[in-house]
Design a protein around this motif. Structure first.
Motif, PDB file in Angstrom:
ATOM      1  N   SER A  83       0.808  -1.220   0.000  1.00 48.20           N
ATOM      2  CA  SER A  83       0.000   0.000   0.000  1.00 48.20           C
ATOM      3  C   SER A  83       0.838   1.265   0.000  1.00 48.20           C
ATOM      4  CB  SER A  83      -0.923  -0.002   1.224  1.00 48.20           C
ATOM      5  OG  SER A  83      -1.710  -1.175   1.248  1.00 48.20           O
ATOM      6  N   ASP A  84       0.211   2.334  -0.497  1.00 50.24           N
ATOM      7  CA  ASP A  84       0.855   3.647  -0.558  1.00 50.24           C
ATOM      8  C   ASP A  84       0.300   4.606   0.486  1.00 50.24           C
ATOM      9  OD1 ASP A  84       2.302   2.933  -2.988  1.00 50.24           O
ATOM     10  OD2 ASP A  84       0.357   3.065  -3.984  1.00 50.24           O
ATOM     11  N   ALA A  85      -0.773   4.202   1.161  1.00 52.49           N
ATOM     12  CA  ALA A  85      -1.416   5.042   2.174  1.00 52.49           C
ATOM     13  C   ALA A  85      -2.313   4.140   3.012  1.00 52.49           C
ATOM     14  CB  ALA A  85      -2.233   6.157   1.517  1.00 52.49           C
ATOM     15  N   PHE A  86      -2.807   4.701   4.134  1.00 51.15           N
ATOM     16  CA  PHE A  86      -3.642   3.945   5.054  1.00 51.15           C
ATOM     17  C   PHE A  86      -4.914   4.720   5.360  1.00 51.15           C
ATOM     18  CE2 PHE A  86       0.839   3.145   5.869  1.00 51.15           C
ATOM     19  CZ  PHE A  86       0.918   1.772   5.699  1.00 51.15           C
ATOM     20  N   LEU A  87      -6.049   4.062   5.190  1.00 52.59           N
ATOM     21  CA  LEU A  87      -7.349   4.654   5.491  1.00 52.59           C
ATOM     22  C   LEU A  87      -7.993   3.824   6.594  1.00 52.59           C
ATOM     23  CD1 LEU A  87      -9.770   6.539   4.895  1.00 52.59           C
ATOM     24  CD2 LEU A  87     -10.461   4.913   3.115  1.00 52.59           C
ATOM     25  N   VAL A  88      -8.442   4.496   7.652  1.00 51.69           N
ATOM     26  CA  VAL A  88      -8.972   3.803   8.824  1.00 51.69           C
ATOM     27  C   VAL A  88     -10.450   4.113   8.979  1.00 51.69           C
ATOM     28  CG1 VAL A  88      -8.633   3.343  11.279  1.00 51.69           C
ATOM     29  CG2 VAL A  88      -6.694   4.127   9.879  1.00 51.69           C
ATOM     30  N   LEU A  89     -11.277   3.077   8.834  1.00 58.91           N
ATOM     31  CA  LEU A  89     -12.711   3.187   9.047  1.00 58.91           C
ATOM     32  C   LEU A  89     -13.002   2.834  10.508  1.00 58.91           C
ATOM     33  CD1 LEU A  89     -13.926   1.326   5.813  1.00 58.91           C
ATOM     34  CD2 LEU A  89     -13.396   3.762   6.102  1.00 58.91           C
ATOM     35  N   PRO A  90     -14.212   3.039  11.000  1.00 55.20           N
ATOM     36  CA  PRO A  90     -14.512   2.643  12.378  1.00 55.20           C
ATOM     37  C   PRO A  90     -14.220   1.169  12.625  1.00 55.20           C
ATOM     38  CG  PRO A  90     -16.245   4.072  11.549  1.00 55.20           C
ATOM     39  CD  PRO A  90     -15.349   3.756  10.372  1.00 55.20           C
ATOM     40  N   GLY A  91     -13.798   0.863  13.828  1.00 54.90           N
ATOM     41  CA  GLY A  91     -13.475  -0.511  14.181  1.00 54.90           C
ATOM     42  C   GLY A  91     -13.168  -0.626  15.658  1.00 54.90           C
ATOM     43  N   GLY A  92     -12.698  -1.801  16.062  1.00 54.84           N
ATOM     44  CA  GLY A  92     -12.436  -2.079  17.467  1.00 54.84           C
ATOM     45  C   GLY A  92     -10.968  -2.228  17.777  1.00 54.84           C
ATOM     46  N   ILE A  93     -10.654  -3.202  18.634  1.00 55.12           N
ATOM     47  CA  ILE A  93      -9.286  -3.360  19.131  1.00 55.12           C
ATOM     48  C   ILE A  93      -8.301  -3.648  18.000  1.00 55.12           C
ATOM     49  CG2 ILE A  93      -7.787  -4.825  20.556  1.00 55.12           C
ATOM     50  CD1 ILE A  93     -10.164  -5.122  22.483  1.00 55.12           C
ATOM     51  N   GLY A  94      -8.668  -4.533  17.063  1.00 54.09           N
ATOM     52  CA  GLY A  94      -7.758  -4.854  15.965  1.00 54.09           C
ATOM     53  C   GLY A  94      -7.473  -3.656  15.088  1.00 54.09           C
ATOM     54  N   THR A  95      -8.509  -2.886  14.778  1.00 54.46           N
ATOM     55  CA  THR A  95      -8.345  -1.675  13.966  1.00 54.46           C
ATOM     56  C   THR A  95      -7.481  -0.663  14.685  1.00 54.46           C
ATOM     57  OG1 THR A  95     -10.546  -2.061  13.023  1.00 54.46           O
ATOM     58  CG2 THR A  95      -9.595   0.124  12.726  1.00 54.46           C
ATOM     59  N   LEU A  96      -7.728  -0.488  15.982  1.00 55.50           N
ATOM     60  CA  LEU A  96      -6.921   0.444  16.779  1.00 55.50           C
ATOM     61  C   LEU A  96      -5.460   0.022  16.804  1.00 55.50           C
ATOM     62  CD1 LEU A  96      -6.839   2.884  18.692  1.00 55.50           C
ATOM     63  CD2 LEU A  96      -7.364   1.299  20.569  1.00 55.50           C
ATOM     64  N   GLU A  97      -5.229  -1.270  16.975  1.00 52.51           N
ATOM     65  CA  GLU A  97      -3.853  -1.768  16.996  1.00 52.51           C
ATOM     66  C   GLU A  97      -3.149  -1.491  15.665  1.00 52.51           C
ATOM     67  OE1 GLU A  97      -1.094  -5.597  16.705  1.00 52.51           O
ATOM     68  OE2 GLU A  97      -3.101  -5.487  15.853  1.00 52.51           O
ATOM     69  N   GLU A  98      -3.871  -1.676  14.568  1.00 56.35           N
ATOM     70  CA  GLU A  98      -3.265  -1.470  13.249  1.00 56.35           C
ATOM     71  C   GLU A  98      -2.888  -0.011  13.035  1.00 56.35           C
ATOM     72  OE1 GLU A  98      -5.404  -5.065  10.733  1.00 56.35           O
ATOM     73  OE2 GLU A  98      -6.579  -3.310  11.293  1.00 56.35           O
ATOM     74  N   VAL A  99      -3.779   0.907  13.369  1.00 57.27           N
ATOM     75  CA  VAL A  99      -3.466   2.318  13.143  1.00 57.27           C
ATOM     76  C   VAL A  99      -2.327   2.772  14.053  1.00 57.27           C
ATOM     77  CG1 VAL A  99      -5.245   3.220  14.715  1.00 57.27           C
ATOM     78  CG2 VAL A  99      -4.401   4.647  12.876  1.00 57.27           C
ATOM     79  N   ILE A 100      -2.301   2.294  15.306  1.00 59.31           N
ATOM     80  CA  ILE A 100      -1.224   2.686  16.219  1.00 59.31           C
ATOM     81  C   ILE A 100       0.108   2.120  15.736  1.00 59.31           C
ATOM     82  CG2 ILE A 100      -0.327   2.431  18.555  1.00 59.31           C
ATOM     83  CD1 ILE A 100      -2.584   4.500  18.247  1.00 59.31           C
ATOM     84  N   GLU A 101       0.100   0.890  15.228  1.00 57.86           N
ATOM     85  CA  GLU A 101       1.349   0.320  14.733  1.00 57.86           C
ATOM     86  C   GLU A 101       1.869   1.098  13.527  1.00 57.86           C
ATOM     87  OE1 GLU A 101       3.680  -3.788  14.343  1.00 57.86           O
ATOM     88  OE2 GLU A 101       1.514  -3.939  14.133  1.00 57.86           O
TER      89      GLU A 101
END
Length: 197
Positions: A101-119
């Motif tokens: 990927s060339d960029a990251f888009l974060v939609l609403p989510g829970g613990i897994g989504t939060l972990e991914e964006v923080i990483e």
């Protein structure tokens, strides 16, 4: 045409409590694919993950799913994606998604989504990538996270430059426009000699 050949999209494996989450996700993915970007995501068929994959496919976009074998074995993988890649571990999943990927888009989510964006934020702070990370802040869903990061910045645990790695907006079109025009701050590494800044 978008400057991003592919965008990694993180999202919940459930729909959440409100229909607005799916509606905003559909709008964002429709716009993303309309701009010419492919989608890389976690490969699931449930919740907002399924919504984003179905929306991208319906819009004629490329959809690459990356899923660990233990989840594929439980039959939660989306079988109609353009390319389903089965990996051994969650760590491999995140690394491959980032590499594709060339960029990251974060939609609403829970613990897994939060972990991914923080990483991904951590990796950007360490200078491992220079890609925009964008939160779709549906009806203020991500405001507590934004407020926490702002507080960490005020308290000097995050530099002002590193705080700029994450952008957010409630409007999908405005958010994608901001992603397109985003430029990496000059400070791209956390471990950097003061006399080099």
């Amino acid at each position: 045409m978008s400057r991003f050949a592919r965008v990694a999209v993180y999202a919940g494996s459930t729909d959440g409590a409100r229909p607005e989450y799916a509606e905003a996700s559909r709008a964002a993915i429709t716009e993303l694919v309309g701009r010419g970007s492919g989608v890389v995501y976690g490969g699931g068929s449930n919740g907002l993950m399924g919504v984003l994959a179905d929306t991208a496919l319906e819009a004629g976009g490329e959809v690459i799913g990356v899923i660990p074998k233990f989840l594929d074995d439980r039959e939660v993988a989306h079988k109609r994606v353009t390319d389903l890649r089965v990996v051994d571990t969650m760590h491999e999943r995140k690394m491959l998604m980032a590499d594709l990927s060339d960029a990251f888009l974060v939609l609403p989510g829970g613990i897994g989504t939060l972990e991914e964006v923080i990483e991904m934020l951590s990796w950007s702070q360490l200078g491992l990538h220079r890609k925009p990370i964008a939160l779709l802040d549906v009806d203020g869903f991500y405001q507590p996270l934004v407020a926490l990061l702002d507080h960490m910045t005020t308290e000097s645990f995050i530099s002002v430059d590193h705080r700029k790695f994450l952008i957010s907006d409630p409007n999908p079109i405005t958010l994608l426009d901001t992603m397109e025009s985003w430029e990496s701050p000059k400070t791209t590494r956390w471990l950097q000699d003061e006399d080099q800044t």
